[in-house]
Design an enzyme around this catalytic site. Structure first.
Site, PDB file in Angstrom:
ATOM      1  N   LEU A  92       0.835  -1.204   0.000  1.00 21.13           N
ATOM      2  CA  LEU A  92       0.000   0.000   0.000  1.00 21.13           C
ATOM      3  C   LEU A  92       0.869   1.253   0.000  1.00 21.13           C
ATOM      4  O   LEU A  92       1.947   1.285   0.597  1.00 21.13           O
ATOM      5  CB  LEU A  92      -0.911  -0.005   1.230  1.00 21.13           C
ATOM      6  CG  LEU A  92      -1.946  -1.136   1.252  1.00 21.13           C
ATOM      7  CD1 LEU A  92      -2.567  -1.253   2.634  1.00 21.13           C
ATOM      8  CD2 LEU A  92      -3.007  -0.913   0.187  1.00 21.13           C
ATOM      9  N   HIS A 108       1.373  -9.881  10.470  1.00 18.31           N
ATOM     10  CA  HIS A 108       2.528 -10.374   9.713  1.00 18.31           C
ATOM     11  C   HIS A 108       3.065 -11.628  10.406  1.00 18.31           C
ATOM     12  O   HIS A 108       3.346 -11.571  11.619  1.00 18.31           O
ATOM     13  CB  HIS A 108       3.608  -9.288   9.647  1.00 18.31           C
ATOM     14  CG  HIS A 108       4.824  -9.709   8.899  1.00 18.31           C
ATOM     15  ND1 HIS A 108       4.878  -9.768   7.519  1.00 18.31           N
ATOM     16  CD2 HIS A 108       6.026 -10.133   9.335  1.00 18.31           C
ATOM     17  CE1 HIS A 108       6.073 -10.211   7.159  1.00 18.31           C
ATOM     18  NE2 HIS A 108       6.787 -10.435   8.229  1.00 18.31           N
TER      19      HIS A 108
HETATM   20  C1  GRF Z   1      -1.250 -15.656   7.082  1.00 20.47           C
HETATM   21  O1  GRF Z   1       0.010 -16.263   7.248  1.00 20.47           O
HETATM   22  C2  GRF Z   1      -1.185 -14.253   7.623  1.00 20.47           C
HETATM   23  O2  GRF Z   1      -0.230 -14.131   8.661  1.00 20.47           O
HETATM   24  C3  GRF Z   1      -0.729 -13.462   6.449  1.00 20.47           C
HETATM   25  O3  GRF Z   1      -1.400 -14.039   5.341  1.00 20.47           O
HETATM   26  C4  GRF Z   1      -1.530 -15.450   5.588  1.00 20.47           C
HETATM   27  C5  GRF Z   1      -2.904 -15.926   5.179  1.00 20.47           C
HETATM   28  O4  GRF Z   1      -3.839 -15.267   5.979  1.00 20.47           O
HETATM   29  N1  GRF Z   1      -1.066 -12.080   6.631  1.00 20.47           N
HETATM   30  P1  GRF Z   1      -5.427 -15.617   5.821  1.00 20.47           P
HETATM   31  O5  GRF Z   1      -5.589 -17.084   6.132  1.00 20.47           O
HETATM   32  O6  GRF Z   1      -5.806 -15.317   4.376  1.00 20.47           O
HETATM   33  O7  GRF Z   1      -6.114 -14.729   6.815  1.00 20.47           O
END
Ligand code: GRF
Length: 203
Positions: A92, A108
């Site tokens: 972003l 993260h």
């Molecule tokens: C996860 O590892 C999260 O930490 C990162 O994206 C991955 C998938 O997240 N931000 P989600 O299952 O789509 O919420």
């Protein structure tokens, strides 16, 4: 209170927010789930839950800034009190970050400041780390560099792969993310020029 959630994929963190709102853990409603990816599995999950969804495909824009401006316009229509990045995989620009400064969170999958960027679990394994984890932070223009709010730690087990480590970490993500969001919505957690402040105490 109104949440907007940005996703790019399966949306398991988004699902954690759906559950937190419906169980009353979070006193909020999800006003919009927005994805840059028309194939994001989370869009179907949100629609099944009766949550408004939108897709603004970054491939239809000629710059990050015009894409960000389109997302800001769509989000502003829903007047969110807090914007949640949840598995959102686009970088972003200030065009997006500035209008939502202080009410924009990201999760993260590393113990920041270790391993900003991608492939965090493999990097932790390659480094021989004995523990790994996840960080919820305020979003600033510095990628994965905003003031941390909550971290969760998990042990690295012998024989772990990036996939087994990710599976251990994701469980913690679903716990800490709604907690951090609740603190912002309750007005307990604020972003200041000195970082994150919770109940008047710098984090
Ligand atoms: C996860 O590892 C999260 O930490 C990162 O994206 C991955 C998938 O997240 N931000 P989600 O299952 O789509 O919420």
């Amino acid at each position: 209170k109104r949440l907007a959630i940005l996703i790019s994929g399966r949306g398991s963190n988004m699902q954690a927010f759906i559950d937190a709102c419906s169980s009353g853990v979070l006193d909020a409603e999800i006003a919009l789930v927005l994805s840059n990816n028309p194939d994001a599995g989370g869009l179907a999950r949100a629609a099944e839950a009766g949550i408004p969804t939108a897709c603004i495909n970054h491939r239809n824009y000629d710059s990050r800034e015009t894409f960000d401006a389109a997302m800001v316009a769509e989000l502003s229509r829903h007047d969110p009190d807090l914007v949640i990045l949840a598995g959102f995989m686009r970088i972003l620009t200030p065009v997006f970050i500035e209008p939502f400064a202080g009410k924009l969170l990201n999760i993260h999958p590393s113990l920041l400041p270790k391993y900003p960027g991608l492939n965090t679990h493999q990097r932790a394994l390659d480094a021989g780390d004995s523990e790994a984890g996840v960080t919820v932070h305020f979003v600033t223009p510095e990628l994965d560099g905003g003031p941390p709010i909550i971290q969760a730690r998990v042990p690295v087990e012998t024989g772990d792969t990036a996939a087994t480590l990710a599976a251990r970490v994701i469980v913690q993500e679903h716990v800490i993310y709604p907690i951090a969001a609740g603190w912002v919505l309750q007005g307990r957690l604020r972003l200041t020029d000195k970082g994150a402040v919770l109940d008047g105490q710098p984090l």
